[in-house]
Design a protein around this motif. Sequence first.
Motif, PDB file in Angstrom:
ATOM      1  N   MET A  55       0.838  -1.201   0.000  1.00 29.49           N
ATOM      2  CA  MET A  55       0.000   0.000   0.000  1.00 29.49           C
ATOM      3  C   MET A  55       0.878   1.259   0.000  1.00 29.49           C
ATOM      4  O   MET A  55       0.682   2.162  -0.817  1.00 29.49           O
ATOM      5  CB  MET A  55      -0.920  -0.002   1.227  1.00 29.49           C
ATOM      6  N   PHE A  56       1.851   1.296   0.889  1.00 27.89           N
ATOM      7  CA  PHE A  56       2.738   2.465   0.948  1.00 27.89           C
ATOM      8  C   PHE A  56       3.618   2.556  -0.291  1.00 27.89           C
ATOM      9  O   PHE A  56       3.934   3.646  -0.761  1.00 27.89           O
ATOM     10  CB  PHE A  56       3.573   2.453   2.227  1.00 27.89           C
ATOM     11  N   ASP A  89      -6.230   0.188   7.362  1.00 29.23           N
ATOM     12  CA  ASP A  89      -6.888   1.488   7.530  1.00 29.23           C
ATOM     13  C   ASP A  89      -6.214   2.317   8.620  1.00 29.23           C
ATOM     14  O   ASP A  89      -6.049   3.535   8.474  1.00 29.23           O
ATOM     15  CB  ASP A  89      -8.370   1.275   7.850  1.00 29.23           C
ATOM     16  N   TRP A  91      -3.052   2.126   9.519  1.00 29.31           N
ATOM     17  CA  TRP A  91      -1.781   2.602   8.969  1.00 29.31           C
ATOM     18  C   TRP A  91      -2.015   3.734   7.969  1.00 29.31           C
ATOM     19  O   TRP A  91      -1.281   4.725   7.956  1.00 29.31           O
ATOM     20  CB  TRP A  91      -0.990   1.464   8.323  1.00 29.31           C
ATOM     21  N   LEU A  92      -3.048   3.612   7.152  1.00 27.02           N
ATOM     22  CA  LEU A  92      -3.375   4.675   6.197  1.00 27.02           C
ATOM     23  C   LEU A  92      -3.717   5.961   6.943  1.00 27.02           C
ATOM     24  O   LEU A  92      -3.335   7.055   6.518  1.00 27.02           O
ATOM     25  CB  LEU A  92      -4.536   4.244   5.295  1.00 27.02           C
ATOM     26  N   SER A  96      -2.331   9.617   6.160  1.00 30.98           N
ATOM     27  CA  SER A  96      -3.125  10.646   5.490  1.00 30.98           C
ATOM     28  C   SER A  96      -3.794  11.652   6.415  1.00 30.98           C
ATOM     29  O   SER A  96      -4.094  12.758   5.983  1.00 30.98           O
ATOM     30  CB  SER A  96      -4.188   9.981   4.608  1.00 30.98           C
ATOM     31  N   GLU A 137      -2.197   8.434  -4.625  1.00 31.91           N
ATOM     32  CA  GLU A 137      -2.826   8.497  -3.310  1.00 31.91           C
ATOM     33  C   GLU A 137      -3.784   7.321  -3.122  1.00 31.91           C
ATOM     34  O   GLU A 137      -4.545   6.976  -4.025  1.00 31.91           O
ATOM     35  CB  GLU A 137      -3.598   9.806  -3.173  1.00 31.91           C
ATOM     36  N   VAL A 138      -3.725   6.713  -1.961  1.00 31.59           N
ATOM     37  CA  VAL A 138      -4.683   5.669  -1.588  1.00 31.59           C
ATOM     38  C   VAL A 138      -5.762   6.344  -0.765  1.00 31.59           C
ATOM     39  O   VAL A 138      -5.478   6.940   0.271  1.00 31.59           O
ATOM     40  CB  VAL A 138      -4.001   4.536  -0.790  1.00 31.59           C
ATOM     41  N   ILE A 160      -7.585  -1.688  -2.974  1.00 31.65           N
ATOM     42  CA  ILE A 160      -7.536  -0.345  -2.409  1.00 31.65           C
ATOM     43  C   ILE A 160      -8.157   0.633  -3.400  1.00 31.65           C
ATOM     44  O   ILE A 160      -8.028   0.477  -4.603  1.00 31.65           O
ATOM     45  CB  ILE A 160      -6.101   0.087  -2.031  1.00 31.65           C
TER      46      ILE A 160
END
Length: 162
Positions: A55-56, A89, A91-92, A96, A137-138, A160
């Motif tokens: 994801m990152f 979520d 971690w996101l 963000s 961007e996620v 995602i």
Amino acid sequence: MNDRELDLTEEQKKIKSKYPAVNKKYEYLDHTADVQLHAWGDSLEEAFEQCAMAMFGYMTDIETVEPIDSVEVESEGDDMESLLYHFLDDWLFKFSADIFFIPREVKVLHIDRMRFKIRSIGWGEEFRISKHPQGTEVKAITYSAMQIYDEGKPEVFVIIDI
């Protein structure tokens, strides 16, 4: 789009060369309007770690991130799928909305498979567009087509929203 290459500045290349390469056990699978992450590992813990790093890795070249700070994240769910969802979520959120933290590495310290809790730590730094190449961007994690395989070689699939 299995291996994303971002244009790096000389400064970003210099940072990358200071540290060993990140062990990547993930890939990006094509999906209509979104991206499917496929991650695996020698344990379920490692598969979760690799999914977070995928994801990152979609947002920046994680090898340009310096491991100068650490953040701990504890997540919980109602079952393994919701645990994976909340883990990603949370971690996101650190990236963000909270402290703009981007990890170079995420380590799962423990998965409680009975109470559906997970403890993890990440090493990295604050994301700065002047330092880190901008990927995509996620926006959100989804439950759509989420799969967790804990038999043999553990692997996870997560879509995602980008």
